[in-house]
Design a protein around this motif. Structure first.
Motif, PDB file in Angstrom:
ATOM      1  N   HIS A 726      36.677  35.963  66.492  1.00 16.31           N
ATOM      2  CA  HIS A 726      35.756  37.030  66.866  1.00 16.31           C
ATOM      3  C   HIS A 726      35.834  38.299  66.027  1.00 16.31           C
ATOM      4  CE1 HIS A 726      36.426  34.731  70.732  1.00 16.31           C
ATOM      5  NE2 HIS A 726      35.110  34.593  70.531  1.00 16.31           N
ATOM      6  N   HIS A 727      36.898  38.480  65.262  1.00 18.33           N
ATOM      7  CA  HIS A 727      37.066  39.768  64.597  1.00 18.33           C
ATOM      8  C   HIS A 727      37.365  39.669  63.105  1.00 18.33           C
ATOM      9  CE1 HIS A 727      37.187  41.455  68.642  1.00 18.33           C
ATOM     10  NE2 HIS A 727      38.166  40.591  68.946  1.00 18.33           N
ATOM     11  N   ALA A 728      37.725  38.500  62.615  1.00 16.55           N
ATOM     12  CA  ALA A 728      38.172  38.384  61.229  1.00 16.55           C
ATOM     13  C   ALA A 728      37.010  38.555  60.259  1.00 16.55           C
ATOM     14  CB  ALA A 728      38.841  37.026  61.003  1.00 16.55           C
ATOM     15  N   TRP A 729      37.314  39.110  59.089  1.00 12.67           N
ATOM     16  CA  TRP A 729      36.343  39.232  58.021  1.00 12.67           C
ATOM     17  C   TRP A 729      36.229  37.889  57.280  1.00 12.67           C
ATOM     18  CZ3 TRP A 729      33.787  43.900  57.249  1.00 12.67           C
ATOM     19  CH2 TRP A 729      34.308  44.989  57.929  1.00 12.67           C
ATOM     20  N   THR A 730      35.186  37.776  56.513  1.00  9.40           N
ATOM     21  CA  THR A 730      34.993  36.538  55.753  1.00  9.40           C
ATOM     22  C   THR A 730      36.153  36.278  54.802  1.00  9.40           C
ATOM     23  OG1 THR A 730      32.578  36.700  55.894  1.00  9.40           O
ATOM     24  CG2 THR A 730      33.489  35.371  54.090  1.00  9.40           C
ATOM     25  N   GLU A 732      39.123  36.946  55.218  1.00 11.57           N
ATOM     26  CA  GLU A 732      40.272  36.410  55.960  1.00 11.57           C
ATOM     27  C   GLU A 732      40.095  34.929  56.242  1.00 11.57           C
ATOM     28  OE1 GLU A 732      42.165  39.786  58.663  1.00 11.57           O
ATOM     29  OE2 GLU A 732      39.971  39.751  58.845  1.00 11.57           O
ATOM     30  N   HIS A 733      38.849  34.490  56.406  1.00 11.58           N
ATOM     31  CA  HIS A 733      38.602  33.058  56.546  1.00 11.58           C
ATOM     32  C   HIS A 733      38.785  32.353  55.196  1.00 11.58           C
ATOM     33  CE1 HIS A 733      36.073  33.467  60.488  1.00 11.58           C
ATOM     34  NE2 HIS A 733      37.364  33.766  60.654  1.00 11.58           N
ATOM     35  N   GLN A 734      38.456  33.028  54.117  1.00  2.00           N
ATOM     36  CA  GLN A 734      38.760  32.467  52.800  1.00  2.00           C
ATOM     37  C   GLN A 734      40.270  32.230  52.652  1.00  2.00           C
ATOM     38  OE1 GLN A 734      35.872  35.568  50.647  1.00  2.00           O
ATOM     39  NE2 GLN A 734      36.772  34.158  49.146  1.00  2.00           N
ATOM     40  N   ALA A 735      41.027  33.190  53.111  1.00  4.10           N
ATOM     41  CA  ALA A 735      42.481  33.053  53.006  1.00  4.10           C
ATOM     42  C   ALA A 735      42.988  31.869  53.818  1.00  4.10           C
ATOM     43  CB  ALA A 735      43.164  34.339  53.456  1.00  4.10           C
ATOM     44  N   LEU A 736      42.306  31.565  54.931  1.00  3.25           N
ATOM     45  CA  LEU A 736      42.725  30.444  55.778  1.00  3.25           C
ATOM     46  C   LEU A 736      42.603  29.099  55.069  1.00  3.25           C
ATOM     47  CD1 LEU A 736      41.400  30.921  59.433  1.00  3.25           C
ATOM     48  CD2 LEU A 736      43.773  30.734  58.690  1.00  3.25           C
ATOM     49  N   THR A 737      41.750  29.037  54.037  1.00  2.00           N
ATOM     50  CA  THR A 737      41.551  27.738  53.369  1.00  2.00           C
ATOM     51  C   THR A 737      42.836  27.214  52.755  1.00  2.00           C
ATOM     52  OG1 THR A 737      40.895  28.753  51.262  1.00  2.00           O
ATOM     53  CG2 THR A 737      39.135  28.286  52.863  1.00  2.00           C
ATOM     54  N   ARG A 738      43.772  28.101  52.421  1.00  2.00           N
ATOM     55  CA  ARG A 738      45.048  27.612  51.902  1.00  2.00           C
ATOM     56  C   ARG A 738      46.238  28.241  52.624  1.00  2.00           C
ATOM     57  NH1 ARG A 738      45.873  29.731  45.761  1.00  2.00           N
ATOM     58  NH2 ARG A 738      45.474  31.946  46.036  1.00  2.00           N
ATOM     59  N   ALA A 739      46.119  28.204  53.957  1.00  2.00           N
ATOM     60  CA  ALA A 739      47.228  28.607  54.808  1.00  2.00           C
ATOM     61  C   ALA A 739      47.826  27.354  55.438  1.00  2.00           C
ATOM     62  CB  ALA A 739      46.754  29.572  55.886  1.00  2.00           C
ATOM     63  N   ARG A 740      49.141  27.408  55.748  1.00  2.00           N
ATOM     64  CA  ARG A 740      49.798  26.240  56.351  1.00  2.00           C
ATOM     65  C   ARG A 740      51.036  26.679  57.126  1.00  2.00           C
ATOM     66  NH1 ARG A 740      54.362  24.526  53.405  1.00  2.00           N
ATOM     67  NH2 ARG A 740      54.604  25.662  51.442  1.00  2.00           N
ATOM     68  N   PHE A 741      51.396  25.839  58.084  1.00  2.00           N
ATOM     69  CA  PHE A 741      52.644  26.015  58.821  1.00  2.00           C
ATOM     70  C   PHE A 741      53.811  25.711  57.878  1.00  2.00           C
ATOM     71  CE2 PHE A 741      55.935  23.531  61.148  1.00  2.00           C
ATOM     72  CZ  PHE A 741      56.496  24.566  61.886  1.00  2.00           C
ATOM     73  N   VAL A 742      54.791  26.608  57.855  1.00  2.00           N
ATOM     74  CA  VAL A 742      55.938  26.451  56.964  1.00  2.00           C
ATOM     75  C   VAL A 742      57.182  26.011  57.720  1.00  2.00           C
ATOM     76  CG1 VAL A 742      57.515  27.670  55.410  1.00  2.00           C
ATOM     77  CG2 VAL A 742      55.059  28.082  55.263  1.00  2.00           C
TER      78      VAL A 742
END
Length: 894
Positions: A726-730, A732-742
């Motif tokens: 509901h609040h993230a900028w675009t 920030e969604h771009q950043a999610l494309t290469r995020a992962r649980f470590v």
């Protein structure tokens, strides 16, 4: 009726034949023991019942016990029912049981006359009998003597427990008398033989030293007078009786296992081995399977030199049994698995052969027999048809042992006067041959080389004579090796800076002198990268890694390395400072190993990034575990907390000096959870970023968390979900494309991945998304002004960031229809998936993937060479830039 096992003993042992003939009842008494090892409890029971009323009875009982153990264990061994480990353990147990029984008996007898020995606080004192050599290692052989040292914790005097009159003694005199009694009880040869011959010459000052001494006297001796060979002797030391063993370990351990690497141990053991070889030659003992070439002693030396050098750093090497140490050397990458297998196999064969030689006459010898009868008996005992076959097998093992021993102990060339470049290193002014010599060696600026060498010698003039000699011996071969590198003058400058940094720590000069291969590897690393040169100069202990090419250039086994790191950290539980340094040393070592493989051309950029990411994952997991354990307030045993990696860590594209983009999440309803996990997050960040004498672990960037730098340091998974939906900028969604649980709680990791995919698959307006992505791309470009006239591989149009933004747009726009794009596989794989899905023409997708790979390769090579910015002349990557521009035009239209 005779037993087949005893018949075989009689055929293979003259002593066994005599024993059975003299005591025919012994076979019947021992027959019931042949089905299992002769255990310690059985030995103790034999000595205890019926109780020994006097000294003569005890001594006779111990000798009779030895005969029983000898017959049963020999029979089991020759029948193939007892392996080497059982035989050694049985004889070691017999020694310990008899030492304890004799010591208890004679202590009680002495105390009855003189009172109990006590310290100044009236605490009772007991003798600590230290087993050295093979007894200490639990590796005693059949007819061995036993090396003992007699100690006691504190000085004081004897005192009676009641009013019985006594003649008091000092503790020193009491334990000297007790030591003499114990020695006689074990070693006197009576009508029943002996138990063990006792050798006390390993005690401080040898034969001239006191029979027994207190801990304080031992400590003073080791600190002030302990000799190099005594460090070797004390490796296997094991206290067998008494108490306060921890205090003894605190005295002995720093003497044997130095905190810093000690390559002088090579020379010390090499000298000891030379003395042994001379004695072998003088006494014509080439057929001695212990001291002769390729014998047992060479295997022991090979294992123990690594213990002396590295045992202070690697606690797993502070063990006693030879085979255990060899296995640990493989686990720590110090020898190859093949070397360990050959040495262990040879050790097993030689020790079993040693026992069979000693079975012949129950004599303490390791020498092959000369007479035909003994040779035939030995062949039968080893299960071979003839003695010649035995010799062939023996020679194969001894040749392998000699080869491995010489690889470890090959003597360095200390006299370099005959080296072709010795004149150039001599400092003789205006020598007419110097310029020619240096040019022929590969140096295009001889005058600069002379300046570097002169400055290095001037700096060394203040050092000790021995250190100067080591440095002078090192320079000619170093000059030769460096001259063969590309850009040799710059490499020599880096080498000189390193020599200046380590010149006061001569052990590193000894390392490079002992290992020419390490010098060559060092030159390659210095030539390849000024960054590598700076890392090694700041952390010269990394030179140690260059001597083991099998581990330096082998593919990392991250599961094994994780176990190794865990053990090292556990060894320093409660010591935060040492744990911080342990993590940093581990990172430096693994980074250097990857760098060596990188320079050798064994790793692609993608493979290197994968390994660097595995390394970061491992270090983050251990940091999380130690930080949680160190929190003062715990509300649960395991934290419900997870570390999420973004950016290069998330996309597994880490470089050598990359920082870590991290987000911390928790899922815990406890009312204290936010506060506790905030402290945990802060502690993790501190552990990662604190600069210690060993360096920093990682720089971190926590600004990708919800609301950035102004947001909470840690978020609940619920709050994070609400923010992303509901609040993230675009961007920030771009950043999610290469995020992962470590690391951390796997359930939170799974929830995060589910949320990440849901966010990526949200429906989006294509035009608005393209506009926002392009706006962010231009903002980034404006923040990296390039007026150099060169092409910036990462930030300029047609560079790496363009590819990344194109892929991120494709994922966000088309993930709903093509969920496979949500997989965090890296830009190359995602481009190929986009091509296969028809989102980008397949030829363009393939070409763009190749272009991205080449851009990363070029960027990596430039950064490795020490440049701050990865920039090249505009024509250099013209085709690659054109491909990336075509991809951008197709995907973003900008």
């Amino acid at each position: 009726m005779s037993h087949p096992a005893f018949d075989r003993v009689a055929r293979c042992s003259r002593y066994g034949n005599r024993l059975l003939a003299a005591q025919p009842q012994l076979a019947a008494a021992v027959a019931g023991q042949l089905g299992q090892p002769f255990g310690r409890a059985t030995m103790q029971a034999y000595l205890a019942e019926p109780p020994c009323s006097d000294e003569a009875t005890l001594h006779q009982r111990m000798r009779q016990l030895r005969q029983r153990v000898w017959l049963a264990t020999t029979a089991r061994d020759l029948a193939g029912d007892a392996d080497l480990a059982e035989v050694m353990a049985t004889w070691s147990s017999l020694a310990e049981v008899c030492i304890t029984a004799a010591l208890d008996f004679h202590h009680a007898a002495l105390a009855a006359r003189h009172g109990e020995p006590r310290d100044e606080q009236s605490r009772p004192q007991r003798m600590v009998v230290v087993g050295m050599g093979k007894l200490g290692g639990d590796e005693l052989n059949v007819s061995s003597d036993i090396d003992l040292i007699y100690l006691y914790p504190e000085e004081g005097h004897t005192a009676a427990d009641d009013a019985v009159p006594i003649r008091p003694l000092s503790n020193h005199e009491f334990f000297i008398r007790l030591g003499r009694k114990l020695t006689a009880a074990l070693g006197e040869n009576t009508a029943d033989g002996y138990v063990f011959r006792v050798d006390l010459r390993l005690r401080p000052w040898g034969d001239s030293g006191p029979f027994a001494m207190g801990y304080a006297m031992l400590e003073d001796y080791l600190v002030a007078q302990g000799r190099p060979w005594e460090r070797y002797a004390w490796i296997k030391a094991r206290p067998l009786t008494g108490a306060r063993h921890d205090e003894l370990a605190q005295i002995v351990r720093p003497f044997v296992f130095r905190k810093y690497l000690d390559f002088g141990a090579f020379a010390a053991i090499r000298d000891l081995h030379v003395q042994i070889r001379r004695e072998v030659a003088r006494r014509e003992m080439a057929h001695d399977i212990k001291l002769g070439p390729g014998g047992i002693r060479e295997i022991e030396f090979t294992a123990q030199v690594f213990q002396l050098i590295r045992g202070g750093r690697i606690t797993a090497l502070q063990q006693r049994p030879t085979l255990t140490v060899l296995a640990e050397l493989v686990r720590t990458g110090l020898i190859t698995a093949d070397a360990q297998q050959e040495l262990a196999s040879a050790y097993d064969f030689l020790r079993r052969l040693e026992h069979r030689i000693q079975y012949l006459d129950d004599a303490q010898t390791q020498r092959l027999p000369d007479d035909a009868e003994s040779q035939a008996m030995l062949a039968e005992a080893t299960g071979l048809a003839e003695y010649a076959a035995l010799l062939r097998v023996l020679d194969r093992h001894r040749n392998k042992v000699t080869r491995h021993f010489e690889q470890v102990f090959a003597a360095p060339q200390t006299d370099q006067m005959s080296h072709p470049l010795a004149v150039a290193c001599s400092g003789i002014a205006d020598d007419p041959t110097t310029e020619t010599l240096l040019q022929n060696a590969g140096y295009d600026d001889p005058s600069r080389v002379v300046e570097i060498l002169d400055a290095l010698r001037d700096g060394a003039a203040r050092l000790s004579e021995s250190t100067q000699l080591r440095l002078n011996a090192l320079l000619p071969p170093a000059l030769e090796i460096i001259g063969a590198q590309r850009n040799p003058v710059a490499t020599l400058e880096r080498f000189a800076a390193l020599m200046q940094a380590i010149s006061r720590r001569s052990t590193y000069l000894a390392l490079l002198a002992e290992y020419p291969a390490a010098l060559r590897q060092l030159a390659r690393l210095l030539a390849a990268s000024p960054w590598a040169a700076q890392m090694i100069t700041r952390q010269p202990q990394l030179l140690d890694e260059l001597i083991a090419p099998q581990s330096l250039l082998s593919t990392p086994d991250w599961a094994q390395l994780a176990s190794q790191l865990r053990d090292e950290l556990d060894a320093h539980a409660g010591d935060t400072e040492e744990q911080l340094d342990t993590l940093r040393r581990f990172k430096h070592v693994q980074t250097l190993r990857l760098l060596a493989q990188d320079v050798a051309g064994r790793l692609s950029v993608e493979a290197l990034s994968d390994h660097l990411s595995y390394l970061a994952d491992l270090l983050l997991a251990e940091t999380l575990a130690r930080c949680w354990a160190g929190l003062k307030t715990h509300h649960r045993e395991e934290p419900r907390f997870a570390v999420i990696g973004y950016g290069k860590l998330g996309g597994k594209e880490l470089g050598y000096a990359s920082d870590l983009d991290l987000v911390f999440l928790y899922d815990d309803d406890d009312e204290r959870a936010q506060e506790i996990y905030a402290r945990l997050s802060q502690r993790i960040n501190t552990w990662l970023g604190t600069v210690t004498p060993v360096g920093i672990l990682y720089e971190t960037d926590l600004r990708l968390r919800p609301d950035g730098a102004s947001g909470l340091l840690v978020s609940s998974i619920g709050a994070f979900r609400d923010y992303q939906l509901h609040h993230a900028w675009t961007w920030e969604h771009q950043a999610l494309t290469r995020a992962r649980f470590v690391c951390g709680d796997a359930a939170i990791g799974a929830d995060f991945e589910t949320l990440r995919r849901a966010v990526l698959c949200l429906p989006r307006d294509a035009a608005r998304l393209r506009e926002e992505v392009l706006a962010m791309r231009e903002k980034m470009h404006a923040g990296h002004v390039n007026d150099s006239g060169l092409f910036d591989i990462k930030h300029d149009r047609g560079g790496i960031v363009d590819v990344e933004f194109c892929v991120q747009y494709l994922v966000l726009q088309h993930c709903a229809a093509h969920p496979g794009l949500a997989d965090n596989l890296g830009n190359i794989a995602l481009l190929k998936r986009a091509g296969a899905a028809g989102l980008v023409p397949a030829p363009l997708a393939e070409a763009a993937a190749d272009a991205y790979r080449e851009l990363r390769r070029q960027q990596h090579a430039i950064k490795l060479s020490g440049e701050r910015y990865a920039r090249v002349p505009l024509p250099a990557l013209e085709g690659v830039r054109a491909t990336v521009s075509a991809l951008r035009a197709h995907v973003l239209g900008g």
